[in-house]
Design an enzyme around this catalytic site. Structure first.
Site, PDB file in Angstrom:
ATOM      1  N   GLY A 232       0.791  -1.221   0.000  1.00 51.80           N
ATOM      2  CA  GLY A 232       0.000   0.000   0.000  1.00 51.80           C
ATOM      3  C   GLY A 232       0.820   1.266   0.000  1.00 51.80           C
ATOM      4  CD  GLU A 274       1.104  -9.131   0.065  1.00 54.34           C
ATOM      5  OE1 GLU A 274       0.142  -8.340   0.108  1.00 54.34           O
ATOM      6  OE2 GLU A 274       0.980 -10.349   0.203  1.00 54.34           O
ATOM      7  N   PRO A 275       4.807  -4.590  -2.049  1.00 55.31           N
ATOM      8  CG  PRO A 275       6.950  -4.153  -2.857  1.00 55.31           C
ATOM      9  CD  PRO A 275       6.197  -5.043  -1.906  1.00 55.31           C
ATOM     10  N   GLY A 276       3.319  -2.832  -4.763  1.00 53.83           N
ATOM     11  CA  GLY A 276       2.781  -3.008  -6.116  1.00 53.83           C
ATOM     12  C   GLY A 276       2.827  -1.688  -6.852  1.00 53.83           C
ATOM     13  NE  ARG A 277      -1.240   2.996  -5.165  1.00 55.55           N
ATOM     14  CZ  ARG A 277      -2.472   3.125  -5.625  1.00 55.55           C
ATOM     15  NH1 ARG A 277      -2.686   3.916  -6.664  1.00 55.55           N
ATOM     16  NH2 ARG A 277      -3.474   2.508  -5.062  1.00 55.55           N
ATOM     17  NE  ARG A 313      -5.636   4.656  -9.315  1.00 56.27           N
ATOM     18  CZ  ARG A 313      -5.188   5.819  -8.852  1.00 56.27           C
ATOM     19  NH1 ARG A 313      -4.796   6.770  -9.693  1.00 56.27           N
ATOM     20  NH2 ARG A 313      -5.142   6.031  -7.550  1.00 56.27           N
ATOM     21  CB  CYS A 344     -20.894   8.011 -24.555  1.00 50.73           C
ATOM     22  SG  CYS A 344     -22.391   8.962 -24.869  1.00 50.73           S
ATOM     23  CD  GLU A 345     -20.990   6.991 -18.630  1.00 53.42           C
ATOM     24  OE1 GLU A 345     -21.458   7.793 -17.793  1.00 53.42           O
ATOM     25  OE2 GLU A 345     -21.564   5.951 -18.986  1.00 53.42           O
ATOM     26  CE1 TYR A 373      -4.032  -2.166  -8.273  1.00 52.80           C
ATOM     27  CE2 TYR A 373      -2.684  -0.299  -7.633  1.00 52.80           C
ATOM     28  CZ  TYR A 373      -3.106  -1.598  -7.423  1.00 52.80           C
ATOM     29  OH  TYR A 373      -2.622  -2.312  -6.373  1.00 52.80           O
TER      30      TYR A 373
END
Length: 420
Positions: A232, A274-277, A313, A344-345, A373
């Site tokens: 995290g 657990e590094p990811g980002r 995101r 189309c949002e 992500y």
């Protein structure tokens, strides 16, 4: 012209098409090595486990394997990529709060070393399937330490009502889970896992979680070989973000772990993180081509050829990003723009109030820190094609994920009678 690891953005788009996701391989390598080299202790073994949900492909996993990092997977799909990359099964951790039987069987059949158990029902399924296949496996139990991390509510994972893990207050239930595991010939209880959230920019939450987990291990009084403290760790999306440097984060957590274990007079054989980002986030760039601009009563819009389909995101988390115009990176910023995608949002706005030079059609817009992500959460909304992914390093480029086409999207569009 702005360059990424020596390669000009216009060259990348001319060669590979637009939009495009680009990773600076040197930045990825530096981050992996920084974690592996700094998360070290003389008191216990350590293991850096990459959270592959941040971004995965065979080329990424090959880099991790070469640097002696491990990985975690949270689905059969992520596990399948690991299998295709020939990633060592004894360095795979299988997570998830609702693992399907076929996913558990897949992990067991591939001889995955460790499954992280989320609840009692999952204990029963893993035990039953390990018995069925006569396949040994180690397990950790995910504990909710109830530490409030300062992050978006959608990515906080240790609140009292989180869907993840089992509350550390439920000691009797946790002991029942361990007893059921110990009764199985093929499943071995190894320890506990915890995780407090994502995009966390300070050390206090992690240190509080370490203290609570070590205290929990002492109080529950069971043999624990492995403690996984999760990940995290935050990255810089905008100038307001001030993440802790990787080496300082690792050294701070190691010191906190060693002190907590010594004070509690307990010992563990190994601690995992657990590094990811924080490994891939800042290494990633999204390149877009500007189409139209549009002036409304109060805003000036810049329309790009991507949007929420390749980066959900901002719409999902109100995530903030920074950008530049690559072909005008030396020109002064003179106007604020709304960077709008082509979906189309009304909510398909990637950046609000981006301060940029005068923007024109065919300019190249570069968004920073999109490596985590973005592609992982990409979709075919509005039947848009997912972009290609390119790795660049020291003036050279290689494609690691091909661009989708309308034809490849149609492969799954079938009409076939089903015998019932």
């Amino acid at each position: 012209m702005f360059k990424i690891s020596g390669v000009a953005c216009d060259t990348l788009l001319e060669t590979c098409g637009s939009p495009l996701v680009v990773y600076d391989e040197n930045k990825i390598d530096e981050q992996i090595r920084s974690y592996v080299n700094n998360f070290k202790s003389n008191v216990f073994d350590t293991e850096v486990v990459y959270a592959s949900k941040a971004f995965t492909c065979t080329a990424m996993l090959e880099k991790l394997e070469q640097e002696s990092a491990s990985i975690d997977v949270v689905s059969g799909g992520e596990l399948y990529v690991a299998i295709q990359a020939n990633f060592p099964a004894n360095r795979i951790y299988f997570h998830g709060n609702n693992k399907l039987d076929e996913e558990i069987e897949m992990a067991l059949s591939y001889h995955v070393q460790t499954i992280v158990i989320d609840n009692m029902h999952e204990v029963e399924r893993v035990v039953a399937l390990a018995d069925k296949l006569k396949q040994p496996v180690d397990v950790l139990i995910r504990i909710n330490p109830k530490v409030e991390a300062h992050t978006h509510e959608f990515i906080a994972t240790a609140t009292p009502d989180s869907k993840f893990g089992i509350s550390m207050d439920l000691v009797d239930e946790i002991k029942d889970m361990i007893a059921k595991i110990d009764a199985c010939t093929y499943v071995t209880f190894k320890g506990f896992h915890s995780h407090i959230g994502s995009q966390i920019l300070a050390t206090e939450g992690f240190m509080a979680a370490i203290d609570k987990m070590v205290g929990f291990i002492k109080d529950i009084n069971v043999d624990v070989s492995i403690l996984n403290i999760g990940g995290g760790f935050g990255v810089r999306y905008t100038k307001e973000d001030q993440p802790v440097p990787t080496d300082i984060m690792c050294q701070t957590l190691i010191e906190a772990l060693e002190n907590a274990l010594a004070q509690a007079q307990i010992q563990v054989d190994k601690v995992c993180m657990e590094p990811g980002r924080s490994i891939v986030g800042e290494a990633g760039y999204s390149l877009y081509t500007v189409g139209f601009t549009k002036q409304t009563q109060n805003k000036t819009f810049v329309f790009i050829d991507g949007g929420m389909a390749d980066n959900i995101r901002p719409a999902l988390y109100d995530a903030k990003y920074e950008c530049i115009i690559a072909n005008k990176d030396q020109q002064p910023a003179v106007r604020t723009y709304e960077i709008a995608g082509k979906c189309c949002e009304s909510g398909d706005i990637l950046i609000h109030d981006a301060l940029l030079p005068e923007v024109e059609a065919n300019d190249i817009l570069v968004m920073f820190t999109t490596g985590a992500y973005g592609y992982s959460m990409a979709s075919n909304y509005n039947r848009l094609n997912r972009p290609a992914v390119i790795f660049v390093k020291d003036g050279k480029a290689r494609q690691v994920i091909a661009r989708e086409t309308f034809e490849t999207q149609m492969i799954l569009d079938v009409q076939k009678d089903i015998e019932l």
